[in-house]
Design a protein around this motif. Structure first.
Motif, PDB file in Angstrom:
ATOM      1  N   CYS A 102       0.321  -1.816  -0.034  1.00 41.23           N
ATOM      2  CA  CYS A 102      -0.389   0.007  -0.480  1.00 41.23           C
ATOM      3  C   CYS A 102       1.061   1.288   0.247  1.00 41.23           C
ATOM      4  CB  CYS A 102      -1.318   0.020   1.139  1.00 41.23           C
ATOM      5  SG  CYS A 102      -2.064   1.421   1.161  1.00 41.23           S
ATOM      6  N   GLY A 103       0.737   1.691  -0.990  1.00 43.93           N
ATOM      7  CA  GLY A 103       1.626   2.756  -1.504  1.00 43.93           C
ATOM      8  C   GLY A 103       1.783   4.268   0.124  1.00 43.93           C
ATOM      9  N   ILE A 104       0.738   4.438  -0.446  1.00 39.59           N
ATOM     10  CA  ILE A 104       0.711   5.898   1.265  1.00 39.59           C
ATOM     11  C   ILE A 104       1.066   5.436   2.766  1.00 39.59           C
ATOM     12  CG2 ILE A 104      -1.657   5.464   1.466  1.00 39.59           C
ATOM     13  CD1 ILE A 104       0.608   9.000   1.674  1.00 39.59           C
ATOM     14  N   ASN A 105       0.641   4.074   2.832  1.00 38.98           N
ATOM     15  CA  ASN A 105       1.498   3.925   3.499  1.00 38.98           C
ATOM     16  C   ASN A 105       2.814   3.224   4.075  1.00 38.98           C
ATOM     17  OD1 ASN A 105      -1.474   4.365   4.237  1.00 38.98           O
ATOM     18  ND2 ASN A 105      -2.114   1.782   4.920  1.00 38.98           N
ATOM     19  N   GLN A 106       3.090   3.049   2.841  1.00 35.16           N
ATOM     20  CA  GLN A 106       4.838   1.832   3.127  1.00 35.16           C
ATOM     21  C   GLN A 106       5.361   3.599   3.251  1.00 35.16           C
ATOM     22  OE1 GLN A 106       5.733  -0.501   3.313  1.00 35.16           O
ATOM     23  NE2 GLN A 106       5.091  -1.887   2.400  1.00 35.16           N
ATOM     24  N   LEU A 107       4.735   4.320   2.517  1.00 34.42           N
ATOM     25  CA  LEU A 107       5.485   6.005   2.460  1.00 34.42           C
ATOM     26  C   LEU A 107       5.670   6.809   3.737  1.00 34.42           C
ATOM     27  CD1 LEU A 107       6.956   8.432   1.187  1.00 34.42           C
ATOM     28  CD2 LEU A 107       4.434   9.285   0.462  1.00 34.42           C
ATOM     29  N   ARG A 108       4.578   6.748   4.690  1.00 32.59           N
ATOM     30  CA  ARG A 108       3.896   6.957   6.385  1.00 32.59           C
ATOM     31  C   ARG A 108       5.130   6.288   6.727  1.00 32.59           C
ATOM     32  NH1 ARG A 108      -2.427   6.950   5.075  1.00 32.59           N
ATOM     33  NH2 ARG A 108      -2.530   8.815   4.470  1.00 32.59           N
ATOM     34  N   LYS A 109       4.955   4.960   6.729  1.00 31.05           N
ATOM     35  CA  LYS A 109       6.178   4.185   7.111  1.00 31.05           C
ATOM     36  C   LYS A 109       7.594   4.433   7.327  1.00 31.05           C
ATOM     37  CE  LYS A 109       7.601  -0.079   6.037  1.00 31.05           C
ATOM     38  NZ  LYS A 109       7.579  -1.125   5.684  1.00 31.05           N
ATOM     39  N   ILE A 160      13.160 -10.833  16.026  1.00 29.86           N
ATOM     40  CA  ILE A 160      12.075 -11.437  16.261  1.00 29.86           C
ATOM     41  C   ILE A 160      11.154 -10.541  17.060  1.00 29.86           C
ATOM     42  CG2 ILE A 160      11.357 -11.900  18.809  1.00 29.86           C
ATOM     43  CD1 ILE A 160      13.737 -14.053  18.890  1.00 29.86           C
ATOM     44  N   LEU A 161      11.351  -9.078  16.968  1.00 28.04           N
ATOM     45  CA  LEU A 161      10.954  -7.640  17.371  1.00 28.04           C
ATOM     46  C   LEU A 161      10.099  -7.413  15.902  1.00 28.04           C
ATOM     47  CD1 LEU A 161      13.091  -5.151  18.869  1.00 28.04           C
ATOM     48  CD2 LEU A 161      11.036  -6.685  20.111  1.00 28.04           C
ATOM     49  N   SER A 162      10.639  -7.505  14.612  1.00 27.38           N
ATOM     50  CA  SER A 162      10.236  -7.145  13.269  1.00 27.38           C
ATOM     51  C   SER A 162       9.333  -8.120  12.886  1.00 27.38           C
ATOM     52  CB  SER A 162      11.349  -7.436  12.268  1.00 27.38           C
ATOM     53  OG  SER A 162      10.793  -7.195  10.742  1.00 27.38           O
ATOM     54  N   ARG A 163       9.671  -9.725  12.902  1.00 25.97           N
ATOM     55  CA  ARG A 163       8.066 -10.250  13.365  1.00 25.97           C
ATOM     56  C   ARG A 163       6.805 -10.230  14.529  1.00 25.97           C
ATOM     57  NH1 ARG A 163       9.522 -16.079  12.209  1.00 25.97           N
ATOM     58  NH2 ARG A 163       8.556 -16.704  13.203  1.00 25.97           N
ATOM     59  N   LEU A 164       6.983  -9.262  15.285  1.00 28.72           N
ATOM     60  CA  LEU A 164       6.083  -9.188  16.545  1.00 28.72           C
ATOM     61  C   LEU A 164       5.417  -8.267  15.846  1.00 28.72           C
ATOM     62  CD1 LEU A 164       4.213 -10.038  19.186  1.00 28.72           C
ATOM     63  CD2 LEU A 164       6.871  -8.065  20.279  1.00 28.72           C
ATOM     64  N   PHE A 165       5.986  -7.279  15.106  1.00 25.92           N
ATOM     65  CA  PHE A 165       5.328  -5.624  14.503  1.00 25.92           C
ATOM     66  C   PHE A 165       4.439  -6.295  13.733  1.00 25.92           C
ATOM     67  CE2 PHE A 165       6.002  -2.694  11.317  1.00 25.92           C
ATOM     68  CZ  PHE A 165       5.018  -1.450  12.270  1.00 25.92           C
ATOM     69  N   ARG A 166       5.016  -6.552  12.505  1.00 30.32           N
ATOM     70  CA  ARG A 166       4.910  -7.084  11.366  1.00 30.32           C
ATOM     71  C   ARG A 166       3.819  -8.111  11.455  1.00 30.32           C
ATOM     72  NH1 ARG A 166       8.656  -7.644   6.591  1.00 30.32           N
ATOM     73  NH2 ARG A 166      10.031  -6.909   7.244  1.00 30.32           N
ATOM     74  N   THR A 167       2.909  -9.476  12.364  1.00 27.82           N
ATOM     75  CA  THR A 167       2.231  -9.803  12.741  1.00 27.82           C
ATOM     76  C   THR A 167       0.696  -9.163  13.244  1.00 27.82           C
ATOM     77  OG1 THR A 167       3.442 -11.989  12.509  1.00 27.82           O
ATOM     78  CG2 THR A 167       1.140 -11.399  13.429  1.00 27.82           C
ATOM     79  N   SER A 168       1.659  -8.170  14.381  1.00 27.24           N
ATOM     80  CA  SER A 168       0.740  -7.154  15.535  1.00 27.24           C
ATOM     81  C   SER A 168       0.178  -6.633  14.010  1.00 27.24           C
ATOM     82  CB  SER A 168       1.400  -6.832  16.209  1.00 27.24           C
ATOM     83  OG  SER A 168       2.061  -7.723  17.244  1.00 27.24           O
ATOM     84  N   VAL A 169       1.110  -5.663  13.613  1.00 20.77           N
ATOM     85  CA  VAL A 169       0.108  -4.568  12.415  1.00 20.77           C
ATOM     86  C   VAL A 169      -1.306  -5.511  12.175  1.00 20.77           C
ATOM     87  CG1 VAL A 169       0.473  -3.272  10.996  1.00 20.77           C
ATOM     88  CG2 VAL A 169       1.812  -3.449  12.659  1.00 20.77           C
ATOM     89  N   TYR A 170      -1.005  -6.436  11.611  1.00 22.31           N
ATOM     90  CA  TYR A 170      -1.814  -7.188  10.108  1.00 22.31           C
ATOM     91  C   TYR A 170      -2.559  -8.184  11.437  1.00 22.31           C
ATOM     92  CZ  TYR A 170      -3.322 -11.051   7.503  1.00 22.31           C
ATOM     93  OH  TYR A 170      -4.282 -11.985   7.334  1.00 22.31           O
ATOM     94  N   HIS A 229      -8.860   0.664   4.823  1.00 22.85           N
ATOM     95  CA  HIS A 229      -8.538   1.683   4.508  1.00 22.85           C
ATOM     96  C   HIS A 229      -7.737   2.639   5.662  1.00 22.85           C
ATOM     97  CE1 HIS A 229     -11.540   1.201   1.611  1.00 22.85           C
ATOM     98  NE2 HIS A 229     -12.054   0.626   1.698  1.00 22.85           N
ATOM     99  N   THR A 230      -6.939   2.101   6.830  1.00 27.06           N
ATOM    100  CA  THR A 230      -6.683   2.760   7.731  1.00 27.06           C
ATOM    101  C   THR A 230      -4.983   2.756   7.734  1.00 27.06           C
ATOM    102  OG1 THR A 230      -6.519   0.880   9.282  1.00 27.06           O
ATOM    103  CG2 THR A 230      -7.964   1.695   8.634  1.00 27.06           C
ATOM    104  N   PRO A 231      -3.884   3.422   8.225  1.00 24.30           N
ATOM    105  CA  PRO A 231      -2.936   2.960   8.054  1.00 24.30           C
ATOM    106  C   PRO A 231      -1.878   2.129   8.615  1.00 24.30           C
ATOM    107  CG  PRO A 231      -3.099   5.220   9.212  1.00 24.30           C
ATOM    108  CD  PRO A 231      -4.448   4.092   9.228  1.00 24.30           C
ATOM    109  N   LEU A 232      -2.993   0.871   9.264  1.00 25.17           N
ATOM    110  CA  LEU A 232      -2.247  -0.893   9.914  1.00 25.17           C
ATOM    111  C   LEU A 232      -1.923  -1.400   7.842  1.00 25.17           C
ATOM    112  CD1 LEU A 232      -4.278  -1.033  12.326  1.00 25.17           C
ATOM    113  CD2 LEU A 232      -2.060  -0.388  12.834  1.00 25.17           C
ATOM    114  N   ALA A 233      -2.991  -1.023   6.819  1.00 22.78           N
ATOM    115  CA  ALA A 233      -2.784  -1.492   6.147  1.00 22.78           C
ATOM    116  C   ALA A 233      -1.757  -1.052   5.093  1.00 22.78           C
ATOM    117  CB  ALA A 233      -4.142  -1.432   4.951  1.00 22.78           C
TER     118      ALA A 233
END
Length: 313
Positions: free
Chosen positions: A210-217, A277-287, A298-302
């Motif tokens: 998701c372009g806009i959310n990747q940019l925000r990240k 491990i932190l990356s896995r936790l972050f990615r999974t939690s956001v998803y 439609h939120t920044p979590l996507a």
């Protein structure tokens, strides 16, 4: 002919909806210091803007490199067999592949199980498709990578584009593009060509960032010192930056129906270092949080988008 000076063909209209009101949102750059091809080395250290469409939210570069073979040159270098074998064994996209195959299986009757994986790379998706009892083929434009994927999986891998394959009268019940469409200029055209490869009532599955959310990240990572700059399109490796509205519109304009969107499954690094491990936790939690939240796509979590669409009967 080698490119003697960096030149761009201006993109004055949105590639999805044709709107001409485009607003700069981020400056990007080329870093070609490790490249040797004259066509693309000429662009080293040049900068360009990403523009966002005011109507559909699609983000695209302000222009594309003038040489018609720029992207062929960019992706022409073949990795070694050792590098491809390591990539094939790397399980960071396994959850993505398995999720897509499951969703497609739920959309089609059991007797319809022919599948085409577009941009298969080294072919790990093909391994899972065969396990799930799909009769699978693939497209991979890099001939060396196509050869490796075919040898590794025993699957037919076509080293040709979608238009050429459509001329062979092959038709499939399902088509997958996983992290592919963001790399291809003129996305509506390629989706239209892929529609011709589907049997009536067949389904296409498209996964993109998701372009806009990747940019925000990336802007956040840059602000806290975790990234040297806030870049999502260095070297134009990613040309198309979709949001939910523009991805749905692209599929609809290509002639698909019953378009549905959800948050895409993230890549999961398999390492067990503290950072991984932190990356896995972050990615999974956001998803998971995004999937549980009403309207989460439609939120920044996507951070990733997964779309499914059907060819009309």
């Amino acid at each position: 002919m080698p490119c003697t000076a960096p030149a761009f063909v201006s993109l004055s209209q949105c590639a999805i909806c044709g709107n001409e009101h485009l607003t700069p949102v981020n400056q990007e750059h080329f870093d070609m210091q490790y490249q040797t091809n004259e066509v693309i080395v000429a662009y080293d250290r040049q900068t360009f803007w990403l523009n966002q469409c005011s109507q559909c939210g699609f983000i695209q570069p302000e222009g594309l490199p003038e040489p018609s073979n720029f992207f062929d040159c960019l992706y022409s270098k073949s990795p070694t067999d050792e590098a491809m074998a390591a990539h094939y064994a790397w399980p960071y996209k396994d959850w993505i592949f398995q999720s897509i195959l499951s969703d497609l299986g739920n959309r089609l009757p059991h007797e319809r199980r022919t599948l085409l994986d577009v941009g298969t790379n080294v072919g790990r998706m093909l391994f899972f498709a065969k396990q799930a009892r799909w009769a699978v083929e693939a497209i991979e434009l890099n001939a060396d990578v196509a050869r490796f994927a075919a040898e590794q999986t025993g699957v037919t891998v076509h080293a040709m584009n979608a238009y050429q394959l459509a001329q062979t009268n092959r038709r499939y019940d399902a088509i997958t593009l996983t992290d592919v469409l963001e790399h291809i200029p003129d996305p509506v055209t390629i989706l239209s060509e892929l529609k011709e490869l589907l049997s009536p009532g067949g389904w296409i599955a498209v996964k993109v960032p998701c372009g806009i959310n990747q940019l925000r990240k990336e802007q956040l990572r840059h602000a806290i010192g975790q990234a040297p700059d806030a870049a999502i399109a260095t070297n134009l490796v990613h040309v198309n930056h979709f949001n939910p509205k523009s991805l749905k519109m692209a599929l609809t304009r290509a002639g698909f129906e019953a378009v549905s969107l959800q948050i895409g499954v993230p890549e999961i690094p398999p390492m067990w270092s503290s950072g991984a491990i932190l990356s896995r936790l972050f990615r999974t939690s956001v998803y998971v949080a995004g999937r549980l939240l009403p309207g989460g796509v439609h939120t920044p979590l996507a951070l990733n988008l997964q779309a499914y669409a059907r060819r009309a009967d």
